[in-house]
Motif scaffolding. Structure first.
Motif, PDB file in Angstrom:
ATOM      1  N   LEU A 299     -79.237  41.124 -52.587  1.00 36.21           N
ATOM      2  CA  LEU A 299     -78.612  41.624 -53.814  1.00 36.21           C
ATOM      3  C   LEU A 299     -78.066  40.487 -54.670  1.00 36.21           C
ATOM      4  O   LEU A 299     -77.678  39.444 -54.151  1.00 36.21           O
ATOM      5  CB  LEU A 299     -77.456  42.563 -53.457  1.00 36.21           C
ATOM      6  N   PRO A 300     -78.009  40.714 -55.984  1.00 41.74           N
ATOM      7  CA  PRO A 300     -77.365  39.726 -56.846  1.00 41.74           C
ATOM      8  C   PRO A 300     -75.865  39.705 -56.563  1.00 41.74           C
ATOM      9  O   PRO A 300     -75.343  40.602 -55.900  1.00 41.74           O
ATOM     10  CB  PRO A 300     -77.664  40.233 -58.257  1.00 41.74           C
ATOM     11  N   GLY A 301     -75.182  38.706 -57.070  1.00 38.73           N
ATOM     12  CA  GLY A 301     -73.766  38.531 -56.784  1.00 38.73           C
ATOM     13  C   GLY A 301     -72.830  39.494 -57.485  1.00 38.73           C
ATOM     14  O   GLY A 301     -71.656  39.545 -57.151  1.00 38.73           O
ATOM     15  N   ASN A 302     -73.320  40.262 -58.445  1.00 35.87           N
ATOM     16  CA  ASN A 302     -72.414  41.147 -59.179  1.00 35.87           C
ATOM     17  C   ASN A 302     -72.083  42.400 -58.364  1.00 35.87           C
ATOM     18  O   ASN A 302     -72.775  42.759 -57.423  1.00 35.87           O
ATOM     19  CB  ASN A 302     -73.003  41.520 -60.537  1.00 35.87           C
ATOM     20  N   LEU A 303     -71.010  43.052 -58.750  1.00 38.13           N
ATOM     21  CA  LEU A 303     -70.536  44.246 -58.068  1.00 38.13           C
ATOM     22  C   LEU A 303     -71.477  45.418 -58.334  1.00 38.13           C
ATOM     23  O   LEU A 303     -71.851  45.679 -59.472  1.00 38.13           O
ATOM     24  CB  LEU A 303     -69.126  44.584 -58.559  1.00 38.13           C
ATOM     25  N   THR A 304     -71.869  46.103 -57.270  1.00 34.55           N
ATOM     26  CA  THR A 304     -72.755  47.264 -57.402  1.00 34.55           C
ATOM     27  C   THR A 304     -72.177  48.432 -56.615  1.00 34.55           C
ATOM     28  O   THR A 304     -71.307  48.254 -55.753  1.00 34.55           O
ATOM     29  CB  THR A 304     -74.161  46.961 -56.849  1.00 34.55           C
ATOM     30  N   LEU A 305     -72.692  49.611 -56.919  1.00 30.50           N
ATOM     31  CA  LEU A 305     -72.271  50.796 -56.180  1.00 30.50           C
ATOM     32  C   LEU A 305     -72.631  50.669 -54.698  1.00 30.50           C
ATOM     33  O   LEU A 305     -71.885  51.118 -53.821  1.00 30.50           O
ATOM     34  CB  LEU A 305     -72.908  52.043 -56.787  1.00 30.50           C
ATOM     35  N   PHE A 306     -73.755  50.024 -54.406  1.00 27.18           N
ATOM     36  CA  PHE A 306     -74.151  49.809 -53.018  1.00 27.18           C
ATOM     37  C   PHE A 306     -73.091  49.000 -52.273  1.00 27.18           C
ATOM     38  O   PHE A 306     -72.723  49.336 -51.137  1.00 27.18           O
ATOM     39  CB  PHE A 306     -75.503  49.104 -52.951  1.00 27.18           C
ATOM     40  N   LEU A 307     -72.582  47.938 -52.882  1.00 24.27           N
ATOM     41  CA  LEU A 307     -71.574  47.109 -52.224  1.00 24.27           C
ATOM     42  C   LEU A 307     -70.284  47.883 -51.995  1.00 24.27           C
ATOM     43  O   LEU A 307     -69.665  47.775 -50.933  1.00 24.27           O
ATOM     44  CB  LEU A 307     -71.294  45.856 -53.061  1.00 24.27           C
ATOM     45  N   ILE A 308     -69.893  48.673 -52.982  1.00 25.46           N
ATOM     46  CA  ILE A 308     -68.678  49.482 -52.840  1.00 25.46           C
ATOM     47  C   ILE A 308     -68.865  50.495 -51.713  1.00 25.46           C
ATOM     48  O   ILE A 308     -67.975  50.679 -50.880  1.00 25.46           O
ATOM     49  CB  ILE A 308     -68.334  50.176 -54.168  1.00 25.46           C
ATOM     50  N   ALA A 309     -70.019  51.142 -51.673  1.00 24.56           N
ATOM     51  CA  ALA A 309     -70.294  52.130 -50.622  1.00 24.56           C
ATOM     52  C   ALA A 309     -70.292  51.478 -49.243  1.00 24.56           C
ATOM     53  O   ALA A 309     -69.740  52.038 -48.285  1.00 24.56           O
ATOM     54  CB  ALA A 309     -71.629  52.816 -50.894  1.00 24.56           C
ATOM     55  N   CYS A 310     -70.886  50.305 -49.124  1.00 25.96           N
ATOM     56  CA  CYS A 310     -70.913  49.601 -47.833  1.00 25.96           C
ATOM     57  C   CYS A 310     -69.496  49.233 -47.396  1.00 25.96           C
ATOM     58  O   CYS A 310     -69.129  49.432 -46.235  1.00 25.96           O
ATOM     59  CB  CYS A 310     -71.775  48.353 -47.920  1.00 25.96           C
ATOM     60  N   ALA A 311     -68.726  48.703 -48.316  1.00 21.10           N
ATOM     61  CA  ALA A 311     -67.366  48.290 -47.972  1.00 21.10           C
ATOM     62  C   ALA A 311     -66.501  49.476 -47.568  1.00 21.10           C
ATOM     63  O   ALA A 311     -65.741  49.399 -46.591  1.00 21.10           O
ATOM     64  CB  ALA A 311     -66.736  47.551 -49.150  1.00 21.10           C
ATOM     65  N   THR A 312     -66.621  50.580 -48.287  1.00 27.93           N
ATOM     66  CA  THR A 312     -65.815  51.745 -47.920  1.00 27.93           C
ATOM     67  C   THR A 312     -66.282  52.344 -46.594  1.00 27.93           C
ATOM     68  O   THR A 312     -65.460  52.835 -45.822  1.00 27.93           O
ATOM     69  CB  THR A 312     -65.806  52.804 -49.032  1.00 27.93           C
TER      70      THR A 312
END
Length: 73
Positions: free
Chosen positions: A20-33
């Motif tokens: 993934l690129p370095g910017n914030l994505t919904l995927f990253l938020i979902a993974c973190a939560t």
């Protein structure tokens, strides 16, 4: 059975995090939560064991103000 499926899913997260690129994505938020949920309700799973890269990513993401402000009490 669900335990094994869940832990295999962690490797899929690792695979996709690297692409993934370095910017914030919904995927990253979902993974973190999802990882925070595991910490909260399933700490016995020890999802960090053998997944140093994912654990380091989560530690960095979890330090974000938005994660800290919305963490359960």
């Amino acid at each position: 059975r669900w335990h094994a499926v869940l832990l295999r899913g962690l490797y899929q997260i690792i695979y996709h995090l690297n692409s993934l690129p370095g910017n914030l994505t919904l995927f990253l938020i979902a993974c973190a939560t999802a990882l925070a949920y595991l910490d909260l309700l399933h700490a016995d799973l020890s999802w960090r064991d053998g997944r140093d890269e994912l654990a380091a990513w989560f530690a960095e993401f979890d330090a974000r103000p938005s994660m800290r402000e919305t963490a359960p009490d």
